[in-house]
Design an enzyme around this catalytic site. Structure first.
Site: not given
Ligand code: DX5
Ligand code: ZN
Length: 233
Positions: A45, A43, A16, A74, A41, A183, A145, A76
């Site tokens: 947000m 993320d 990620s 992903h 990956h 994840d 998750m 969010m």
């Molecule tokens: C959290 C994200 C993850 C995050 C995971 O909301 O969706 O993808 O980057 O990070 P680690 O592996 O450090 O928990």
């Molecule tokens: Zn993620």
């Protein structure tokens, strides 16, 4: 037809970029690819669905240019319907939306498939896998998750492991071509648990980009996941 998801067998480590150095993102993505990453990956947000803001389609486009690997986006975000097209246009291979963010989930999944990307649904830790019972045919991937989304570096929630097992049974018994991805808090020490439960794609942020040697970090996760997957198969 959605694009194919991943290689035919074996665990896939998806670093990620949330834990990468954004000042040199292109180099970091290339380094992850050279170090053996399977997917990248990303993320996204929105500061509403989760209490953090990250990046949008422009950065996905930059990631797309940096790598040949599948780009796994992903989302969010609270209202993904109006955004999915921009992310597919930016080069996302997989677009994952949260079931909790979609009032008309099947319609959203259909839209992603019609746009030509692989279709993912993410489930927060408290969301039961049964919300997917009637949309199995609309999904290519389920993202389980194992932390509450919003931040990297959080502690893995072992209470979610039975959900991975339940999804594995559902997918296998129904013969659905659905990939299970996990994840949050994944790294050496938790990779075995989730692989044994049936996960195939392992997202890892801090356990990859937070480490001095990316290759060693990815290999450590992959090795643990492979051994466990073989034991259970
Ligand atoms: C959290 C994200 C993850 C995050 C995971 O909301 O969706 O993808 O980057 O990070 P680690 O592996 O450090 O928990
Ligand atoms: Zn993620």
């Amino acid at each position: 037809m959605p694009k194919p998801v991943g290689s035919p067998s074996g665990p896939i480590v998806a670093p990620s970029i949330l834990s990468a150095d954004f000042g040199r993102l292109h180099d970091q993505v290339q380094a992850a690819e050279q170090a053996g990453a399977g997917w990248i990956h990303v993320d996204v947000m929105d500061g509403h669905f989760v209490p953090n803001i990250t990046i949008g389609p422009l950065v996905v486009r930059a990631v797309r240019r940096a790598t040949q690997l599948p780009v796994d986006v992903h989302l969010m975000v609270s209202e993904p319907d109006s955004l999915v097209e921009a992310f597919v246009d930016a080069g996302a291979d997989v677009v994952t939306v949260h079931s909790e963010a979609c009032v008309h989930l099947q319609r959203t999944l259909r839209r992603i498939r019609d746009l030509g990307a692989s279709v993912g649904v993410a489930l927060n830790p408290h969301t039961p896998e049964t919300v997917l019972s009637y949309v199995g045919r609309d999904i290519d991937l389920v993202l389980v998750m194992t932390v509450n989304p919003g931040f990297g570096g959080q502690a893995f929630l072992p209470s979610v492991v039975p959900k991975i097992r339940a999804l594995r049974s559902w997918v296998d018994e129904a013969g659905l071509p659905i990939v299970i991805e996990v994840d949050g808090g994944i790294g050496p020490g938790t990779a075995a648990l989730v692989a044994r439960a049936g996960a195939r794609v392992l997202v890892a942020g801090s356990a990859v980009f937070g480490q001095p040697d990316l290759r060693k970090a990815i290999e450590a996760i992959e090795r643990e996941a492979r051994v466990e997957a073989e034991v259970t198969s």
